[in-house]
Enzyme design. Structure first.
Site, PDB file in Angstrom:
ATOM      1  N   GLY A   1       0.209  91.269  23.148  1.00 45.97           N
ATOM      2  CA  GLY A   1       0.220  91.918  24.579  1.00 45.97           C
ATOM      3  C   GLY A   1       1.480  91.950  25.215  1.00 45.97           C
ATOM      4  O   GLY A   1       2.284  91.926  24.925  1.00 45.97           O
TER       5      GLY A   1
ATOM      6  N   ASP B   1      -8.194  87.668  36.319  1.00 45.71           N
ATOM      7  CA  ASP B   1      -8.006  88.735  35.080  1.00 45.71           C
ATOM      8  C   ASP B   1      -9.286  88.642  34.119  1.00 45.71           C
ATOM      9  O   ASP B   1      -9.350  88.576  32.975  1.00 45.71           O
ATOM     10  CB  ASP B   1      -7.043  88.283  34.468  1.00 45.71           C
ATOM     11  CG  ASP B   1      -6.385  89.608  33.269  1.00 45.71           C
ATOM     12  OD1 ASP B   1      -7.024  90.619  33.665  1.00 45.71           O
ATOM     13  OD2 ASP B   1      -5.715  89.475  32.494  1.00 45.71           O
TER      14      ASP B   1
END
Length: 1356
Positions: free
Chosen positions: A1105, A1230
């Site tokens: 990521g 998140d």
């Protein structure tokens, strides 16, 4: 192409209307048992009639010769005859009654009627309202995912069935004419003999047909993945040897509409390979798959014959093949080539790594001269021939039309089969075509782009909100904005929009802001230069697309960095000749050449013929550069992917000398602007000669007049190699020179909405229209598509004449997708040179300045009135690391960090730093004005973090990564002496490659009892999975302490323990066996400078990521297996560093996970240990699921028959985990589908605490992630507390799990859109009410996590 579909309502009504219409046809009422009994005379007559109709439909099809056509016809009859005589396979479980399909009150949206003014008005704004309607990023999921997933599935089938590779492939291109009516022939050709099970020697197949035939029948969608014979009752598995859910690569699945032509090639080996198709796949046919748009039917029938997928699915393909001789060598080489390409696709699609941008881009431009499989330095003519044939197979697969119905994957086979039957009847001229046109049309155009979207494969987007008025002060931003621009969260409050815009683009942005006063849309994806700290000390410009909209008194801005080449040209003010050219990107040059005598060839106004030697040489150079092996990790990461244009690595070509053309030499060669751009030179000449003038020109000197007209026109084409490329030009008058900054995008794609009857452009993305074709929106809207694609009507006319089944105005063709390569193939047929398809570089498009450019377009039929075109322009380039982000370490000041303690309570841990930062220093913290002063501190801070990490760290990243992953795997597997452990890891590896296998009934089953027992555990007690009391009166914590003490005494500290906490050793004594580590270290972080990554062997890459990457690893000495998350130190946001009294200076993610370890929870991932080196922090976490796990995003994609009860069990665990966090005073910030992982028993873990924070640290200004999960008050620029925003996010999550799409697609909908539910969904009212209560825009009225946990829907 974006995942574009119609609305839920219109799609569902389309299904039911198809079903209602198809029921009237004959031959649809045979019993389910028809598979086990021979066909009745009526059925045989029906088959014969279908064959007669098929003969008629193909009467005008050209075949290589009459004999082949006769063989083809005979093969069909033989296979149907064999079907009648074939002994049926063992019956599957069809005892449970089939649930009837629920009718919908909504109406079909495919009815032909003129576009109303309301339709046009709604469609006009769609391509500009969302960032999903354009793409400048080759990694963007809305660029290539559909095509690449088709290719991926084809590759998987060929690899798993290597005997296909032994078939010779004819050199001639199979004409598309043979595809005519293939939708009608699909069930007969593929299912007549139960696919490959009962093939006889008279059947004729080639590699392409076998591959794609398997692919069609292996895809569970309306067109091809249901019952195949039109006379069979819905639900009858005509292909018992293939699992229709095996290739569910996306829940918006694709199905090929037409099989490739069948050519006269025998397959002597495939008859030995029947077990490949009878194996584990055969028992997994589901007698009932719930509708994707009705996912929660009360489904009581489960598979009884399903079995766990094992390695045989991937290994048995070699069982019946020759194991020696030339044939085996051929197979091994071809399979190795295919696996290499498949691995590339998997890595690029799944992990979205920017390092693979060039490779992905090359596949998007795929033709015969591209995508070299193997080492291009080897000169082997036989290998080249085989590779060429292989590439032709892949090209043919990319050219296949297919249908894409978003609601059909996992649909009720009744609707699937009846729709297929209706289309067969319409194609062949039989059946009753009753009043489909008298249904009232209903459109929901607003949901064209609102299909299931996620950040999983999206490029990072920097999102800001700022004031609408000058100076456009920032109000809020997301974490990626801080990362992309290299600023701190605290600095945002002191910055304005113009601070982030490069000086060369500020005039353009300012003019746009002022000229759109009173309008909502300001930017729709325009390309501008942005400021990063690195750009202040370098002339290198960083480019980004810019989307902005005024909403609720704020300006919402979205930036996304894109690859862009640019050149600065300085012209003298006398004759406007080129005096100096700075071309670091080599946009105007041809870069490294293969011959010192090569010169730049400038094209004429029209494109030169394709396939020129110059073009091919460029492709060859690119491929050789791509396959040049770096001598070290530093070379690979530093030279090839450097953002700085001053340093380029040159490919080491063994066959020819390399000469690099530097800009200074090239500048001396160019004196005339016409050599750069003929259209730009023509405009300058026209202005100078008075042909083009404005009323005010008489008052201005010539340089300013020329400058103004260039800026007003802005969009031109460059002379580039063998064809023109579009560009944008901005000009500035300097003291003695006229400066031109020319930039050109190597990749751009966007949405065009076209009236399918008049071919007028209804709408398009404004930025794409300008950048690609040079037109402003007002100049082209309402005009014919021929203005930019002159050959488009010719293509459609040719298709209608030769292949009437593909008529885009037919009702039944809703969802039809004609791919980019399909149109390349059509172009080749029109030209009468079918072979030219294999070397085509695209279709001719027409720029505003009259020059031709090369484009590709994909066509999708939205309904009989509207088609969607995804138009792409791309050129051959090797992308550099354009997505590099500046280091955050330059801004880190340890003295300003908050002091926390992981050993104390959450109250003391959440104390904010008392020091206040003055506004005057915020600019300095932004790193935008003091780059030079701070740069020298980078290395010092880098090594100081974590107390003498440089002195203790014994290895660097480059040393660790020099060992190839494959070698790691080999050595890691050698450590796995336990066969059962090897088996589990192999299954995990298989499931990670093909996630559709993970969710099969044989592996994935939600264990209700396990989940309930886990949820009922007290969060304060130790996890039962980690340490269970031995019955000696010790508490779990006391027992764990005793075990650790004993382990220390025996030298086995850190060794794995079994479920009872006992150290696991093998028969040799103290040597531990390999197992999964579950128990955290006694003193987390105690060995952070002793332990190193080279102590582990990487077994598998698991993901990557923006902030790091994840690997599955085994410890070399102690043999324990863990998941290690590697966090790039330079990407840790400066505001997320903390000083922990016990752990030192660390990222807040580690500190919060260590705190949570004190009170572990079953649904929260635990921290086992962490360590660091100069470049990374390494977080050790336990493996979730012994056979691997899947994130919720993929579970929703692949588990298409998830019941509401299963969704409830999964969501209840998410709620339990979030409740524990909130009870500890922590907010996750998140929450999204990617951060929830699920094992094969449905057990959930919440992961990724990189954005987590303590509630008392709020209110927060920076939100996390993308727009999809952001609460409206956050997008409104208001500070937020944290917990209500977590609640909003789990509401989005619940809606997504239940309805398989996001509730809101763009900012407007999040801020003020109505929450819509599909009335056709069979979802309980309690569930819908819970979603409504959570997604409440009024923060005080939003429920707490306790309210949700106690909601009646979650009562089990």
């Amino acid at each position: 192409m974006p995942y574009i579909g119609a609305s839920n309502l219109s799609e569902h009504s389309f299904v039911n209307l198809k079903e209602k219409h198809a029921i009237t046809h004959k031959g649809t009422s045979s019993s389910v048992a028809s598979l086990q009994t021979p066909p009745s005379p009526d059925q045989e007559n029906h088959i014969d009639n279908e064959l007669e109709n098929y003969d008629t439909s193909l009467s005008d099809v050209s075949t290589p010769n009459k004999k082949e056509g006769d063989e083809f016809e005979q093969s069909l009859r033989d296979t149907f005859a064999s079907f009648r005589k074939t002994k049926p396979p063992p019956p599957l479980d069809f005892e449970q009654p089939r649930l009837p399909s629920t009718a919908s009150s909504s109406v079909d949206s495919t009815v032909s009627s003129p576009l109303t003014d309301e339709d046009i008005k709604e469609l006009e704004f769609l391509p500009n309202e969302s960032t999903h309607s354009y793409s400048y990023n080759p990694l963007s999921p809305n660029s290539l995912a559909v095509r690449l997933r088709i290719l991926k599935r084809s590759l998987e089938i060929i690899i798993q069935n290597p005997s296909m590779l032994l078939e010779p492939t004819p050199d001639d291109l199979p004409p598309l004419k043979e595809f005519a009516g293939r939708r009608s022939s699909l069930p007969r050709t593929s299912a007549s003999a139960n696919h490959l099970m009962n093939r006889n020697k008279s059947q004729i197949w080639n590699t392409t047909s076998a591959t794609l035939n398997a692919f069609v029948n292996n895809t569970s969608s309306s067109s091809a993945a249901s019952s195949a014979l039109s006379n069979k009752k819905p639900g009858t598995p005509v292909f018992p040897n293939l699992d229709p859910t095996h290739s569910q690569t996306f829940h918006r699945a694709n199905s090929l509409a037409y099989l490739p032509s069948i050519l006269p090639e025998q397959d002597p080996l495939l008859k030995h390979n029947n077990s490949l198709f009878r194996g584990d796949y055969g028992n997994n046919i589901s007698p009932e798959r719930p509708s994707f748009r009705q996912p929660f039917k009360d489904q009581t029938s489960n598979l009884r014959n399903s079995s766990l997928l094992n390695e045989r699915a991937y290994q048995e393909d070699e069982t019946f093949l020759p194991h020696h001789g030339p044939s085996m060598d051929l197979l091994n080489e071809q399979r190795a080539n295919l696996k290499s390409l498949l691995n590339l696709l998997n890595e690029t699609l799944e992990k979205n790594t920017s390092e693979r941008a060039s490779d992905l881009h090359m596949i998007s431009l795929f033709n015969l001269n591209k995508l070299m499989l193997g080492d291009p330095k080897k000169n082997n003519s036989e290998r080249d021939k085989r590779t060429e044939k292989l590439k032709k197979i892949l090209l043919d697969s990319l050219a296949e039309p297919f249908f894409e119905h978003y609601n059909f994957i996992g649909d009720n086979p009744i609707a699937d089969t009846d729709e297929l039957k209706e289309e067969i009847d319409e194609f062949t001229g039989s059946g009753d075509t009753t009043a489909i046109t008298d249904i009232r049309p209903q459109q929901d155009y607003g949901r064209i782009l609102r299909t299931f979207t996620s950040t999983k494969n999206s490029a990072p987007q920097a999102i800001f909100t700022c004031s609408q008025e000058d100076p456009w002060q920032f109000r809020a931003a997301n974490d990626l904005a801080c990362l992309v621009f290299g600023i701190s969260q605290n600095a945002i409050r002191a910055l304005t929009l113009m601070d982030l815009i490069h000086t060369d683009s500020r005039n353009f942005v300012l003019h746009k802001l002022l000229s759109t006063e009173g309008q909502e849309m300001v930017f729709t994806g325009e390309i501008i230069g942005i400021v990063q700290p690195e750009t202040l000390s370098s002339s290198k410009v960083v480019w980004a697309s810019f989307w902005a909209k005024r909403k609720n008194g704020l300006l919402v801005c979205v930036f996304e960095k894109v690859p862009c080449d640019y050149v600065d040209v300085l012209l003298n003010l006398d004759d406007f000749g080129a005096e100096n050219i700075v071309d670091k990107c080599e946009l105007l040059s041809d870069g490294p050449t293969l011959s010192s005598s090569s010169t730049l060839s400038l094209p004429k106004m029209a494109s030169s013929p394709t396939g020129s030697k110059l073009e091919y040489s460029l492709e060859r150079k690119i491929l050789e550069k791509s396959y040049t092996k770096p001598t070290s990790t530093e070379n690979r990461n530093g030279d090839e992917n450097q953002l700085d244009g001053d340093s380029h690595s040159e490919p080491s070509l063994s066959s020819s000398p390399v000469r690099s053309k530097k800009s200074v030499k090239f500048a001396n060669d160019i004196k005339d602007v016409k050599s750069i751009s003929q259209s730009l030179a023509k405009l300058m000449d026209d202005v100078r000669n008075g042909v083009v003038f404005d009323p005010d020109d008489d008052l201005l000197p010539m340089p300013i007049k020329v400058c103004n007209h260039i800026n007003e026109t802005r969009y031109f084409t460059l002379n580039h190699l063998s064809y023109n490329i579009p560009c944008a030009v901005s000009s500035t008058v300097l003291e003695d020179e006229l400066k031109l900054k020319i930039h050109s995008l190597p990749y751009q794609a966007g949405l065009f909405i076209v009236d399918s009857h008049t071919l007028d452009i209804v709408s398009s993305n404004k930025s794409i229209l300008k950048n690609m074709f040079g037109y402003h929106f007002a100049e082209l809207v309402g005009k014919s598509i021929t203005e930019i694609i002159p050959s488009f009507p010719k293509f459609l006319q040719f298709i209608n004449d030769k292949y009437p089944a593909l008529d885009i105005t037919l009702h039944k063709n809703k969802g039809l997708v004609l791919t980019e390569h399909f149109f390349r193939k059509i172009q080749a047929e029109i030209m009468g040179d079918r072979k030219s398809f294999y070397t085509s570089v695209g279709i001719d498009g027409l720029h505003r300045d009259g020059c031709e450019i090369k484009i590709d377009f994909q066509l999708r039929v939205m309904n009989s009135k509207v088609i969607l075109l995804w138009v792409t322009h791309s050129r051959d380039v090797v992308f550099e690391e354009y997505n590099t982000n500046p280091s955050q370490l330059k801004m880190l000041k340890e003295s300003e960090l908050s002091l926390m303690s992981s050993a104390s309570s959450s109250a003391s841990s959440s104390k904010k730093s008392s020091s206040r930062i003055s506004t005057g220093t915020l600019k300095d913290m932004s790193n935008l004005s003091t780059y030079e002063d701070l740069a020298h501190r980078t290395n010092k801070l880098k090594y100081e973090i974590g107390d003498d990490s440089r002195a203790h760290s014994q290895s660097t990243l480059s040393e660790q990564e020099q060992v190839p992953l494959e070698n790691d795997k080999d050595s890691g597997e050698m450590m796995l002496a336990d066969p059962e452990m090897k088996h589990k890891l192999e299954l995990a590896r298989i499931y990670s490659r093909d996630k559709s296998q993970f969710v099969k009934e044989g592996n994935f089953k939600v264990d209700e009892n396990l989940i309930i027992s886990k949820i009922s555990l007290s969060p304060s007690t130790e996890s039962l999975a980690d340490s269970k009391s031995s019955g000696k009166g010790l508490s779990p914590l006391e027992e764990e302490k005793l075990i650790d003490e004993n382990a220390t005494e025996n030298g086995l500290a850190g060794s794995p323990k079994d479920e009872d906490g006992i150290i696991m050793t093998n028969k040799r004594g103290n040597q531990p066996v390999s197992t999964f580590l579950r128990t955290p270290e006694k003193n987390i972080g105690a060995q952070k400078h002793v332990k190193k990554f080279s102590d582990f062997v990487s077994l598998q890459k698991m993901g990557e990521g923006a902030y790091g990457k994840v690997n599955l690893c085994i410890h070399k000495k102690n043999r324990y297996i863990v998941v290690i998350k590697m966090i790039f130190k330079e990407r840790i946001l400066v505001d997320t560093w903390v000083r922990d009294r016990k752990l030192g200076t660390i990222p807040s993610e580690i500190q919060i996970m260590a705190t949570l370890n004190k009170k572990p929870h079953e649904n929260i991932l635990r921290l086992l240990d962490f360590f660091e080196d100069d470049d990374y922090y390494y977080i050790e976490t336990p493996v979730h699921g012994e056979t691997g796990c899947i994130d919720l995003f993929d579970l929703i994609e692949f588990k298409t028959n998830m019941t509401e009860f299963e969704a409830k069990l999964i969501f209840k665990q998410v709620v339990a985990g979030i409740k524990h966090l909130h009870d500890q005073g922590i907010v996750h910030r998140d929450i999204k589908d990617e951060n929830v992982i699920v094992d094969s028993k449905g057990f959930v873990k919440i992961i990724d605490f990189g954005s987590a924070a303590y509630v008392k640290s709020g209110p927060f200004d920076v939100f996390v992630g993308t727009i999809d999960y952001a609460a409206p008050e956050v997008l409104g620029g208001n500070p937020y507390e944290g917990q209500p925003q977590d609640i909003w996010a789990i509401g989005i999550l619940l809606y997504t799990v239940v309805f398989k799409e996001n509730p809101f697609y763009n900012i407007d909908e999040i801020l003020e859109g109505d929450l819509k539910f599909n009335n056709a969904e069979e979802v309980s009212e309690d569930c819908i009410e819970l979603i409504k209560s959570i997604l409440n825009r009024c923060v005080p009225k939003r429920p707490t996590i306790d309210d949700i946990n106690n909601d009646k829907w979650l009562v089990i």
